[in-house]
Scaffold this motif. Structure first.
Motif, PDB file in Angstrom:
ATOM      1  N   ILE A 105       1.156  -1.061   0.044  1.00  0.00           N
ATOM      2  CA  ILE A 105       0.468   0.439   0.048  1.00  0.00           C
ATOM      3  C   ILE A 105       0.398   1.399  -0.232  1.00  0.00           C
ATOM      4  CG2 ILE A 105      -1.609   1.601   1.275  1.00  0.00           C
ATOM      5  CD1 ILE A 105      -2.817  -0.925   2.509  1.00  0.00           C
ATOM      6  N   ALA A 106       1.922   0.936   0.439  1.00  0.00           N
ATOM      7  CA  ALA A 106       2.508   2.829   0.547  1.00  0.00           C
ATOM      8  C   ALA A 106       3.565   2.702  -0.448  1.00  0.00           C
ATOM      9  CB  ALA A 106       3.892   2.340   2.064  1.00  0.00           C
ATOM     10  N   GLY A 107       4.052   1.322  -1.404  1.00  0.00           N
ATOM     11  CA  GLY A 107       4.463   1.946  -2.521  1.00  0.00           C
ATOM     12  C   GLY A 107       3.596   2.147  -3.623  1.00  0.00           C
ATOM     13  N   GLY A 108       2.876   1.576  -3.609  1.00  0.00           N
ATOM     14  CA  GLY A 108       1.297   3.042  -4.807  1.00  0.00           C
ATOM     15  C   GLY A 108       1.333   4.146  -4.079  1.00  0.00           C
ATOM     16  N   ALA A 109       1.049   4.704  -2.625  1.00  0.00           N
ATOM     17  CA  ALA A 109       1.146   5.661  -2.360  1.00  0.00           C
ATOM     18  C   ALA A 109       2.139   6.777  -2.465  1.00  0.00           C
ATOM     19  CB  ALA A 109       0.401   5.788  -0.524  1.00  0.00           C
ATOM     20  N   LEU A 110       3.028   5.390  -2.826  1.00  0.00           N
ATOM     21  CA  LEU A 110       4.442   6.835  -2.998  1.00  0.00           C
ATOM     22  C   LEU A 110       4.174   7.208  -4.364  1.00  0.00           C
ATOM     23  CD1 LEU A 110       7.050   7.653  -2.569  1.00  0.00           C
ATOM     24  CD2 LEU A 110       8.142   5.762  -3.025  1.00  0.00           C
ATOM     25  N   GLY A 111       3.697   6.454  -5.283  1.00  0.00           N
ATOM     26  CA  GLY A 111       3.352   6.607  -6.865  1.00  0.00           C
ATOM     27  C   GLY A 111       2.457   7.513  -6.569  1.00  0.00           C
ATOM     28  N   GLY A 112       1.532   7.536  -5.821  1.00  0.00           N
ATOM     29  CA  GLY A 112       0.321   8.843  -6.158  1.00  0.00           C
ATOM     30  C   GLY A 112       0.992   9.768  -5.621  1.00  0.00           C
ATOM     31  N   LEU A 113       1.311  10.135  -4.385  1.00  0.00           N
ATOM     32  CA  LEU A 113       2.362  11.067  -4.180  1.00  0.00           C
ATOM     33  C   LEU A 113       3.383  11.829  -5.337  1.00  0.00           C
ATOM     34  CD1 LEU A 113       3.122  13.527  -1.364  1.00  0.00           C
ATOM     35  CD2 LEU A 113       5.265  11.902  -1.684  1.00  0.00           C
ATOM     36  N   LEU A 114       3.788  10.838  -5.476  1.00  0.00           N
ATOM     37  CA  LEU A 114       4.646  11.186  -7.313  1.00  0.00           C
ATOM     38  C   LEU A 114       3.464  12.086  -8.153  1.00  0.00           C
ATOM     39  CD1 LEU A 114       7.532  12.098  -8.541  1.00  0.00           C
ATOM     40  CD2 LEU A 114       6.959   9.393  -9.552  1.00  0.00           C
ATOM     41  N   HIS A 115       2.354  11.703  -8.302  1.00  0.00           N
ATOM     42  CA  HIS A 115       1.634  12.350  -9.299  1.00  0.00           C
ATOM     43  C   HIS A 115       0.902  13.590  -9.273  1.00  0.00           C
ATOM     44  CE1 HIS A 115      -0.885  11.538 -12.571  1.00  0.00           C
ATOM     45  NE2 HIS A 115      -1.909  11.418 -11.902  1.00  0.00           N
ATOM     46  N   ALA A 116       0.697  13.336  -7.724  1.00  0.00           N
ATOM     47  CA  ALA A 116      -0.018  14.457  -6.521  1.00  0.00           C
ATOM     48  C   ALA A 116       1.176  16.070  -6.904  1.00  0.00           C
ATOM     49  CB  ALA A 116       0.000  14.424  -5.247  1.00  0.00           C
ATOM     50  N   VAL A 117       2.870  15.456  -7.036  1.00  0.00           N
ATOM     51  CA  VAL A 117       3.146  16.584  -6.924  1.00  0.00           C
ATOM     52  C   VAL A 117       3.746  17.301  -8.701  1.00  0.00           C
ATOM     53  CG1 VAL A 117       6.110  17.073  -6.455  1.00  0.00           C
ATOM     54  CG2 VAL A 117       4.297  15.610  -4.814  1.00  0.00           C
ATOM     55  N   VAL A 118       3.769  16.432  -9.153  1.00  0.00           N
ATOM     56  CA  VAL A 118       3.732  16.168 -10.713  1.00  0.00           C
ATOM     57  C   VAL A 118       2.681  16.633 -11.025  1.00  0.00           C
ATOM     58  CG1 VAL A 118       3.811  15.621 -12.801  1.00  0.00           C
ATOM     59  CG2 VAL A 118       5.332  14.589 -11.280  1.00  0.00           C
ATOM     60  N   THR A 119       1.234  17.152 -10.901  1.00  0.00           N
ATOM     61  CA  THR A 119       0.350  17.416 -11.217  1.00  0.00           C
ATOM     62  C   THR A 119      -0.389  18.282 -11.021  1.00  0.00           C
ATOM     63  OG1 THR A 119      -0.806  15.906 -10.605  1.00  0.00           O
ATOM     64  CG2 THR A 119      -0.222  15.515 -12.957  1.00  0.00           C
ATOM     65  N   VAL A 120      -0.195  18.370  -9.146  1.00  0.00           N
ATOM     66  CA  VAL A 120      -1.171  19.507  -8.515  1.00  0.00           C
ATOM     67  C   VAL A 120       0.234  21.164  -8.260  1.00  0.00           C
ATOM     68  CG1 VAL A 120      -2.099  20.179  -6.281  1.00  0.00           C
ATOM     69  CG2 VAL A 120      -2.445  17.892  -7.362  1.00  0.00           C
ATOM     70  N   THR A 121       1.024  20.961  -7.783  1.00  0.00           N
ATOM     71  CA  THR A 121       2.610  21.485  -7.977  1.00  0.00           C
ATOM     72  C   THR A 121       2.599  22.244  -8.654  1.00  0.00           C
ATOM     73  OG1 THR A 121       2.550  20.701  -5.421  1.00  0.00           O
ATOM     74  CG2 THR A 121       4.124  21.868  -6.375  1.00  0.00           C
ATOM     75  N   PHE A 122       3.639  21.141  -9.528  1.00  0.00           N
ATOM     76  CA  PHE A 122       4.060  21.890 -10.844  1.00  0.00           C
ATOM     77  C   PHE A 122       3.367  22.161 -12.438  1.00  0.00           C
ATOM     78  CE2 PHE A 122       6.976  20.161  -7.975  1.00  0.00           C
ATOM     79  CZ  PHE A 122       8.080  20.589  -8.213  1.00  0.00           C
ATOM     80  N   LYS A 123       1.778  21.620 -12.249  1.00  0.00           N
ATOM     81  CA  LYS A 123       0.895  21.804 -13.143  1.00  0.00           C
ATOM     82  C   LYS A 123       1.664  20.822 -14.495  1.00  0.00           C
ATOM     83  CE  LYS A 123      -1.774  24.576 -10.358  1.00  0.00           C
ATOM     84  NZ  LYS A 123      -0.639  24.315  -8.902  1.00  0.00           N
ATOM     85  N   VAL A 124       1.627  20.020 -14.573  1.00  0.00           N
ATOM     86  CA  VAL A 124       2.585  19.326 -15.529  1.00  0.00           C
ATOM     87  C   VAL A 124       0.523  18.281 -16.060  1.00  0.00           C
ATOM     88  CG1 VAL A 124       4.054  17.130 -16.956  1.00  0.00           C
ATOM     89  CG2 VAL A 124       4.521  18.480 -14.698  1.00  0.00           C
ATOM     90  N   ASN A 125       0.909  18.503 -17.378  1.00  0.00           N
ATOM     91  CA  ASN A 125      -0.762  17.852 -17.881  1.00  0.00           C
ATOM     92  C   ASN A 125      -1.176  16.054 -17.117  1.00  0.00           C
ATOM     93  OD1 ASN A 125      -2.151  16.135 -20.011  1.00  0.00           O
ATOM     94  ND2 ASN A 125      -2.717  17.742 -20.407  1.00  0.00           N
ATOM     95  N   HIS A 126      -2.321  15.869 -16.568  1.00  0.00           N
ATOM     96  CA  HIS A 126      -2.668  14.641 -15.848  1.00  0.00           C
ATOM     97  C   HIS A 126      -2.261  13.256 -17.359  1.00  0.00           C
ATOM     98  CE1 HIS A 126      -5.640  16.884 -13.311  1.00  0.00           C
ATOM     99  NE2 HIS A 126      -4.215  17.597 -13.481  1.00  0.00           N
ATOM    100  N   ILE A 127      -2.511  13.579 -18.231  1.00  0.00           N
ATOM    101  CA  ILE A 127      -1.936  12.005 -19.076  1.00  0.00           C
ATOM    102  C   ILE A 127      -0.659  11.773 -19.264  1.00  0.00           C
ATOM    103  CG2 ILE A 127      -2.709  10.845 -20.773  1.00  0.00           C
ATOM    104  CD1 ILE A 127      -5.339  11.628 -18.850  1.00  0.00           C
ATOM    105  N   VAL A 128      -0.146  12.572 -19.250  1.00  0.00           N
ATOM    106  CA  VAL A 128       1.187  12.836 -19.723  1.00  0.00           C
ATOM    107  C   VAL A 128       2.128  12.564 -18.374  1.00  0.00           C
ATOM    108  CG1 VAL A 128       3.564  13.711 -19.725  1.00  0.00           C
ATOM    109  CG2 VAL A 128       1.714  14.600 -21.134  1.00  0.00           C
ATOM    110  N   SER A 129       2.000  12.932 -17.052  1.00  0.00           N
ATOM    111  CA  SER A 129       1.886  12.220 -15.753  1.00  0.00           C
ATOM    112  C   SER A 129       1.838  10.935 -15.227  1.00  0.00           C
ATOM    113  CB  SER A 129       1.537  13.128 -14.407  1.00  0.00           C
ATOM    114  OG  SER A 129       1.773  12.409 -13.325  1.00  0.00           O
ATOM    115  N   GLY A 130       0.195  10.263 -15.885  1.00  0.00           N
ATOM    116  CA  GLY A 130       0.606   9.388 -15.075  1.00  0.00           C
ATOM    117  C   GLY A 130       0.699   8.453 -16.268  1.00  0.00           C
ATOM    118  N   VAL A 131       0.767   8.406 -17.332  1.00  0.00           N
ATOM    119  CA  VAL A 131       1.668   7.835 -18.718  1.00  0.00           C
ATOM    120  C   VAL A 131       3.259   7.484 -18.303  1.00  0.00           C
ATOM    121  CG1 VAL A 131       2.819   7.183 -20.835  1.00  0.00           C
ATOM    122  CG2 VAL A 131       0.241   8.198 -20.125  1.00  0.00           C
TER     123      VAL A 131
END
Length: 424
Positions: A117-143
């Motif tokens: 669960i922590a490993g998956g949450a780490l991936g979620g945290l990375l996605h949040a930093v990239v999309t919420v803080t740095f405003k990267v396109n959500h699709i690009v970040s997910g891929v």
């Protein structure tokens, strides 16, 4: 700060989400549709003799295959209800499989669950930093997360697993089982009733028997997370604030909601749920990590979420449907899929009649024509190719999404970039 959804001024923004544009199916109608589908399935079983389509073992396998899809979809629901599109569910599941198996074979399966669960949450945290803080396109970040997770686990697997008994560059050593349970008395009674082959009653017994026979404790937890998520998101102030960030973050901010915080929390929880789905694959479905074992279930989970109209109940039905079609690969696939061609023809006929009642004559004619093709395929063959059996889950995914597209309503601000103070 107030979170009341009753506006005292027509110009005052509120946290009340916009009403869906489509007509939502009521619970009695939904139950009637489910009952009708079960009745048609039972009729098909009697006509074709394909008892495997509703027996207890088939339903038990379908439940096991539906769980990781449902957990991935539930993760997508949390993120997208806060306005963040999470295409990276597949990568977060991959992280869950690797971290879960790595910790599981060393310190026990329940430790593996927590670390996965922590490993998956780490991936979620990375996605949040990239999309919420740095405003990267959500699709690009997910891929990018999907690619990064695959590459990272391929690099780490040889380092962590080689040299251990049963381990290799692509597989972890075996992980101890979490344990299973069977409801005594009830399981046997339902199995006996299912074996009698009675119309509808035996099919219902097969469905219920699969829910109480040889069930993992992690399955029980995953099933409980569906109503739990509904209660948190729709019956608590926390859930109201979180959903407001996916509907109208500017209005939410004006009422004192920390939009960034709720988006971060939602995406981290999303990653943790997807990671739990990966743990299920690496500890319950198989007692080890295996490279590529997610097999696109993160994407199918996303499809289940969309099919469910971003609601936990609909998501669970979608995950069950996809899990059931996937289970056909494992138990008498060719004969069962051939029988389901007749079921598809009957369902399309029912759909055509419903469209005629609604005076949608062109759509009714198209639906009826497709139903006739299904029936002709069933009547003209005795079995279907193995390639069709293998492709059935993915074909069903596409068909279901196509048929449900007109009634969908995603959160209004889903995927949109938001900056603090944007409404000032």
């Amino acid at each position: 700060m107030t979170t009341s959804t009753t506006a005292t001024d027509v110009n005052q923004p509120t946290l009340q989400p916009a009403a869906p544009t489509g007509r939502r199916m009521s619970l009695p109608v939904l139950l009637l549709v489910i009952a009708g589908t079960l009745a048609l399935t039972s009729l098909v079983r009697l006509v074709t003799g394909a008892d495997g389509i509703t027996n207890v073992s088939q339903m038990s396998t379908a439940l096991q295959l539906a769980v990781p899809i449902g957990l991935a979809g539930l993760g997508g629901l949390w993120a997208e209800r806060a306005g963040v599109v999470n295409i990276g569910l597949e990568g977060m599941m991959i992280l869950g499989t690797w971290f879960g198996a790595w910790a599981g074979f060393q310190w026990g399966p329940w430790t593996g669950v927590l670390v996965g669960i922590a490993g998956g949450a780490l991936g979620g945290l990375l996605h949040a930093v990239v999309t919420v803080t740095f405003k990267v396109n959500h699709i690009v970040s997910g891929v990018a997360i999907n690619i990064l997770a695959l590459g990272a686990t391929r690099y780490l697997a040889p380092l962590a697993f080689e040299g251990h008994q049963g381990g290799s560059a692509k597989q972890s050593p075996a992980v101890e089982s979490l344990g299973h349970f069977t409801v005594p008395g009830l399981s046997g009674a339902l199995t006996d009733l299912n074996a009698k082959g009675w119309f509808l009653l035996s099919d219902v017994a097969g469905l219920l028997g699969g829910l109480v026979t040889n069930v993992s404790w992690l399955t029980l937890l995953a099933v409980a997370l569906v109503p739990g998520s509904w209660w948190v998101l729709w019956r608590t102030p926390f859930g109201l604030r979180l959903r407001s960030c996916g509907e109208n973050p500017i209005a939410a901010e004006s009422l004192g909601v920390n939009v960034y915080k709720y988006k971060y929390l939602a995406v981290i929880i999303s990653g943790g749920l997807a990671g739990l789905g990966g743990v299920f694959l690496a500890i319950v479905a198989n007692p080890f990590y295996l490279e590529g074992q997610t097999s696109g279930r993160g994407y199918i989970g996303l499809a289940a979420m969309i099919f469910g109209n971003w609601m936990p109940g609909g998501l669970a039905i979608g995950a069950g449907l996809f899990g059931y079609t996937d289970s056909l690969n494992l138990r008498g696939g060719s004969a069962n899929v051939h029988a389901l061609l007749l079921l598809g023809a009957l369902l399309l006929l029912a759909g055509a009649i419903w469209l005629v009642v609604r005076r949608a004559y062109v759509k009714a004619a198209i639906t009826l024509a497709v139903g006739v093709l299904f029936f002709a395929w069933y009547a003209g063959t005795n079995e279907v190719p193995n390639q069709v059996v293998s492709a059935t889950p993915y074909v069903v995914t596409l068909v279901v999404l196509a048929l449900s597209a007109q009634r969908l309503r995603m959160p209004k601000a889903n995927g949109m970039q938001y900056r603090k103070g944007q409404g000032k």
